[in-house]
Design an enzyme around this catalytic site. Structure first.
Site, PDB file in Angstrom:
ATOM      1  CE1 TYR A 135      -3.455  -2.672   0.457  1.00 20.93           C
ATOM      2  CE2 TYR A 135      -4.626  -0.638   0.916  1.00 20.93           C
ATOM      3  CZ  TYR A 135      -4.640  -1.977   0.581  1.00 20.93           C
ATOM      4  OH  TYR A 135      -5.820  -2.606   0.373  1.00 20.93           O
ATOM      5  CG  ASP A 155      -2.262 -19.561   3.013  1.00 20.08           C
ATOM      6  OD1 ASP A 155      -1.655 -19.254   4.062  1.00 20.08           O
ATOM      7  OD2 ASP A 155      -1.750 -20.265   2.131  1.00 20.08           O
ATOM      8  CG  ASP A 204      -7.872  -3.273   2.654  1.00 21.25           C
ATOM      9  OD1 ASP A 204      -8.940  -3.037   3.252  1.00 21.25           O
ATOM     10  OD2 ASP A 204      -7.646  -2.891   1.504  1.00 21.25           O
ATOM     11  CE  LYS A 257       1.586 -17.876   1.387  1.00 20.62           C
ATOM     12  NZ  LYS A 257       0.638 -18.989   1.518  1.00 20.62           N
TER      13      LYS A 257
END
Ligand code: NAD
Length: 360
Positions: free
Chosen positions: A124, A225, A249, A191
């Site tokens: 972002y 995930d 987000d 991740k």
């Protein structure tokens, strides 16, 4: 005491919901002098910029602001005003409580999660290189030389900076919030198995910070995930989640879905000595000006603002009034009715009126 608060109504449904929230906050009796500032499409027309400097000056001066959603054009046009405000004002922690209120339609029970999203960096950061541009080709060449990896020549490139500084301050914010609000556990989401350097750094910092809270707040981490699946299957196992910007987000909307949708999901952007409150939802252009959408998310953002101002009794009263109106299920907007086409659904301002009746 009278507080000075900057009010940025926003566009799309922004004016509908922010006006409703302002009236509800005023009804608590807390004295607020509102300083209205415009940003977004309306500001573009009037001042030739979506984020006039007087908006930033006003928030910097008053230190507290509440904002309706603002449209961000997809693909081209101006950079998100929402992201710019967070970055330029150093509002590094995005706080998004997700709690089920009785009477809200949801498949779940007992969800009471706090999302803490990093607000200033990650993908972002807005550092992107368009496909085909000379500087993009230069960037591709440079990356190939430095990394030894090859990149397709017709690529666009986005940069994902994750720093110790920004990670540490937001993770510390999550732990401090947990301590202050009698929460038990912080889960860092990442991740790092694939993005070993960027997300790996976020996880390393989280583990380091967690050491300082050992014995007070439990700590664990989850791969993003797996976290999505776990939240769908057993959200009651989680308490405070801390995430880099992009995952924060996405999971904010996922968690809003767990507790009844975007209409009831509030938020706050907090920095050092400054805060801006806003709903998780966007400007839902198709409902703009129809007095139709749910004002709850914006009003609950006002509850967060009152707590930030240490007006806890007023915040409790306003939250209870919202909860009572939703539980009763009469004076609520279409999205809170069992059947979305229920003709007894009321408009945005009528739902606010019912809340005001109970808060007085
Ligand atoms: P959105 O949140 O505006 O709307 C998605 C859908 O959610 C709506 O069509 C509606 O069905 C529902 N919804 C949203 N708010 C609701 C409410 N208060 N009551 C009842 N239902 C509600 O998401 P979008 O359509 O993806 O985005 C529209 C615009 O808003 C985009 O330009 C986007 O960039 C912008 N946006 C702004 C912010 C912000 O200002 N912080 C946040 C997200 C999106």
């Amino acid at each position: 005491m009278t507080y000075k608060v900057t009010l940025i109504p926003g566009d799309g449904i922004g004016r509908d919901v922010s006006l409703a929230a302002k009236r509800c906050i005023d009804a608590t009796g807390v004295k607020i002098e509102w300083e209205e500032q415009i940003a977004g499409a309306e500001a573009m027309e009037k001042f030739g910029t979506v984020l006039p400097t007087q908006v930033l000056d006003s928030v910097r001066k008053n230190k507290v602001a509440i904002k309706g959603p603002i449209v961000t054009p997809v693909g081209k046009g101006f950079r998100s005003v929402n992201v710019q405000l967070r970055v330029l004002l150093g509002l590094y922690a995005c706080l998004r409580p997700c709690k089920i209120y009785k009477g809200v339609k949801t498949r779940y029970a007992g969800v009471d999660l706090i999302i803490v999203r990093e607000n200033t960096e990650d993908l972002y950061a807005g550092i992107e290189f368009a496909e085909g541009m000379a500087r993009t080709k230069e960037m591709i060449k440079c990356i190939e030389e430095l990394s030894g990896s090859s990149i397709k020549k017709d690529s666009a490139i986005g940069i994902k900076p994750i720093s110790i500084t920004a990670s540490k301050r937001v993770i510390k914010f999550a732990f401090d919030y947990a301590v202050k609000n009698n929460r038990k556990k912080v889960t860092a989401v990442h991740k790092a198995n694939i993005m070993k350097e960027t997300d790996g750094l976020f996880l390393k910092v989280a583990r380091d910070v967690a050491e300082d809270y050992k014995g007070k707040i439990e700590f664990e981490d989850r791969i993003v995930d797996n976290m999505c699946m776990q939240l769908i299957q057993k959200p009651e196992l989680y308490d405070v989640l801390v995430l880099p910007n992009l995952y924060g987000d996405i999971l904010s909307d996922l968690c809003a879905g767990l507790v009844g949708g975007l209409g009831v999901a509030p938020g706050a952007n907090i920095g050092n000595g400054m805060a801006l409150f806003e709903a998780v939802h966007g400007s839902a252009p198709k409902y703009a000006g129809l007095n139709k959408v749910n004002p709850t998310a914006m009003i609950l953002s006002g509850v967060l603002m009152l707590r930030y101002l240490n007006e806890n009794a007023a915040a409790d009263r306003l939250e209870k009034a919202v909860a009572d109106v939703i539980a009763e299920g009469k004076d609520v907007t279409y999205d809170l009715k069992a059947d979305r086409n229920d003709p007894s659904a009321v408009g945005t301002s009528q739902m606010a009126d019912a809340i005001i009746e109970r808060v007085k």
